[in-house]
Design an enzyme around this catalytic site. Structure first.
Site, short mmCIF file in Angstrom:
data_model
loop_
_atom_site.label_atom_id
_atom_site.label_comp_id
_atom_site.label_asym_id
_atom_site.label_seq_id
_atom_site.Cartn_x
_atom_site.Cartn_y
_atom_site.Cartn_z
CE1 TYR A 5 -4.65 -2.17 4.89
CE2 TYR A 5 -3.54 -0.12 4.30
CZ TYR A 5 -4.17 -1.29 3.93
OH TYR A 5 -4.31 -1.60 2.59
CB SER A 36 -0.89 0.02 1.25
OG SER A 36 -1.49 1.28 1.45
#
Length: 256
Positions: free
Chosen positions: A157, A143
């Site tokens: 995350y 990501s």
């Protein structure tokens, strides 16, 4: 020139980016090994893909990636069914979480276990098969948040995606020690930017967001090139990666 990868395994294939990538690779005539927890969705996806392209084979299996022994079993079952697996896309993940110290350790722990420990299990199982085959392609879906620490719900995350990116580079480094710069096993880290999916469907007014179909088409195109790393979509995320690694944190937070 990247090789043609005829059989592709995708985890977390029942929704979001995993589902979208399965559709894109099916259009390209690839055989697919699809696994996820929600088998009913996999069954519907299998029927859709085989109807659209009768020349491909689609196999589905139930898999909770947090059941680590099952990861090895399912990957090996796919290998036995197809004879070889040319590409593994380690995609399964989750985005629960909250600021540390606010009473949501259970959610942060679940994200850490799914996005890193379970990803480790998937990479281990995939690399066991790839080393045995002496060829193939390992892909991890990281990501853009991996480049810096993120606040609130993104804290854990982002940390897991940074860990996954580092793990992937370590696998590539290990292969270089074994094979040199021309390893028959290719390894890619993919950094998606804002692509609409179930994990972010409630997020509104996000700049540079692209729809799921466009994002997954670009993901498939990037993966087929088998790069060491790729930012998807390339604009503006290649520039953002450059800036995020260099700007003071207070400025990075304005970009995120």
């Amino acid at each position: 020139m990247a090789q043609q990868r005829n059989t592709i395994l995708i985890t977390g294939a029942s929704s979001g980016l995993g589902q979208g990538m399965a559709r894109e690779f099916a259009k390209q005539g690839r055989n697919l090994c699809l696994c996820a927890r929600r088998v009913d969705r996999l069954e519907a996806l299998k029927a859709e893909l085989e109807q659209q392209n009768a020349n491909i084979k689609v196999s589905i299996k139930a898999l909770d990636v947090n059941q680590h022994d099952d990861v090895f079993s399912v990957f090996n079952e796919f290998k036995q069914e197809f004879g070889s697996i040319d590409r593994f896309i380690i995609n399964a993940g989750m985005g629960k979480g909250a600021a540390l110290g606010t009473g949501y350790f259970h959610a942060n722990k679940a994200t850490a276990e799914t996005n890193f420990v379970a990803a480790l299990a998937q990479c281990e199982a995939a690399m066991t098969i790839l080393r045995e085959q002496q060829q193939g392609h390992l892909v991890t879906i990281s990501s853009m948040s991996a480049f810096r620490g993120m606040p609130r719900a993104m804290t854990v995350y982002a940390a897991t995606k940074a860990g996954l990116a580092s793990l992937t580079e370590g696998i590539r480094a290990d292969l270089m020690k074994t094979y040199g710069s021309n390893s028959p096993i290719k390894v890619s880290t993919i950094y998606p930017g804002y692509i609409r999916s179930e994990i972010n469907e409630k997020v509104k007014n996000t700049p540079f967001m692209v729809d799921t179909e466009t994002g997954c088409r670009l993901l498939a195109e990037a993966i087929n090139k088998e790069p060491v790393k790729a930012y998807v979509p390339r604009w503006p995320w290649a520039l953002m990666a450059f800036l995020m690694k260099r700007l003071p944190l207070k400025w990075v937070l304005k970009l995120s």
